[in-house]
Write a protein that holds these residues in place. Structure first.
Motif, PDB file in Angstrom:
ATOM      1  N   ARG A 238       0.845  -1.205   0.000  1.00 28.09           N
ATOM      2  CA  ARG A 238       0.000   0.000   0.000  1.00 28.09           C
ATOM      3  C   ARG A 238       0.879   1.252   0.000  1.00 28.09           C
ATOM      4  O   ARG A 238       1.906   1.291   0.665  1.00 28.09           O
TER       5      ARG A 238
ATOM      6  N   ARG B  45      -3.639   3.294  -0.135  1.00 29.20           N
ATOM      7  CA  ARG B  45      -3.850   3.001   1.293  1.00 29.20           C
ATOM      8  C   ARG B  45      -5.334   2.853   1.618  1.00 29.20           C
ATOM      9  O   ARG B  45      -5.722   2.053   2.452  1.00 29.20           O
ATOM     10  N   ARG B  46      -6.181   3.614   0.937  1.00 25.93           N
ATOM     11  CA  ARG B  46      -7.612   3.621   1.247  1.00 25.93           C
ATOM     12  C   ARG B  46      -8.374   2.423   0.654  1.00 25.93           C
ATOM     13  O   ARG B  46      -9.528   2.208   0.982  1.00 25.93           O
ATOM     14  N   ALA B  47      -7.748   1.662  -0.224  1.00 26.17           N
ATOM     15  CA  ALA B  47      -8.425   0.524  -0.864  1.00 26.17           C
ATOM     16  C   ALA B  47      -8.607  -0.609   0.148  1.00 26.17           C
ATOM     17  O   ALA B  47      -7.661  -0.998   0.835  1.00 26.17           O
ATOM     18  N   SER B  48      -9.816  -1.129   0.218  1.00 26.30           N
ATOM     19  CA  SER B  48     -10.080  -2.230   1.149  1.00 26.30           C
ATOM     20  C   SER B  48      -9.449  -3.514   0.621  1.00 26.30           C
ATOM     21  O   SER B  48      -9.213  -3.667  -0.591  1.00 26.30           O
ATOM     22  N   THR B  49      -9.191  -4.438   1.514  1.00 26.18           N
ATOM     23  CA  THR B  49      -8.640  -5.729   1.114  1.00 26.18           C
ATOM     24  C   THR B  49      -9.605  -6.438   0.175  1.00 26.18           C
ATOM     25  O   THR B  49      -9.186  -7.072  -0.791  1.00 26.18           O
ATOM     26  N   GLY B  50     -10.906  -6.316   0.420  1.00 21.88           N
ATOM     27  CA  GLY B  50     -11.908  -6.926  -0.456  1.00 21.88           C
ATOM     28  C   GLY B  50     -11.845  -6.373  -1.861  1.00 21.88           C
ATOM     29  O   GLY B  50     -11.935  -7.123  -2.838  1.00 21.88           O
ATOM     30  N   MET B  51     -11.677  -5.065  -1.985  1.00 20.96           N
ATOM     31  CA  MET B  51     -11.574  -4.426  -3.300  1.00 20.96           C
ATOM     32  C   MET B  51     -10.319  -4.918  -4.034  1.00 20.96           C
ATOM     33  O   MET B  51     -10.355  -5.198  -5.230  1.00 20.96           O
TER      34      MET B  51
ATOM     35  N   ARG C 101      -8.760  -7.799  -3.531  1.00 19.45           N
ATOM     36  CA  ARG C 101      -8.977  -9.206  -3.900  1.00 19.45           C
ATOM     37  C   ARG C 101      -9.826  -9.314  -5.170  1.00 19.45           C
ATOM     38  O   ARG C 101      -9.548 -10.125  -6.047  1.00 19.45           O
TER      39      ARG C 101
END
Length: 64
Positions: A20, A41-47, A49
């Motif tokens: 990140r 940094r703001r991207a979620s782990t789900g996004m 994936r």
């Protein structure tokens, strides 16, 4: 130590790491047989994936 994630495509499992930083887009990089995902940094782990999963064919082709 960085956490190792996995994605599956065509019956194969591909491990990847997330790096990140202060960037605006998600990018895939394959170096020396390792998949590195560069993400904001703001991207979620789900996004992240979902992004990796959607590029499964490219990952498989490039890892050959």
């Amino acid at each position: 130590m960085e956490k190792l994630y996995e994605t599956k495509y065509a019956g194969q499992v591909f491990p990847f790491r997330i790096l990140r930083s202060d960037r605006k887009t998600i990018a895939l990089q394959i170096r020396e047989g390792e998949i590195l995902v560069r993400a904001p940094r703001r991207a979620s782990t789900g996004m992240i994936r979902e992004f990796v999963d959607s590029h499964g064919a490219w990952i498989e082709k490039t890892m050959e």
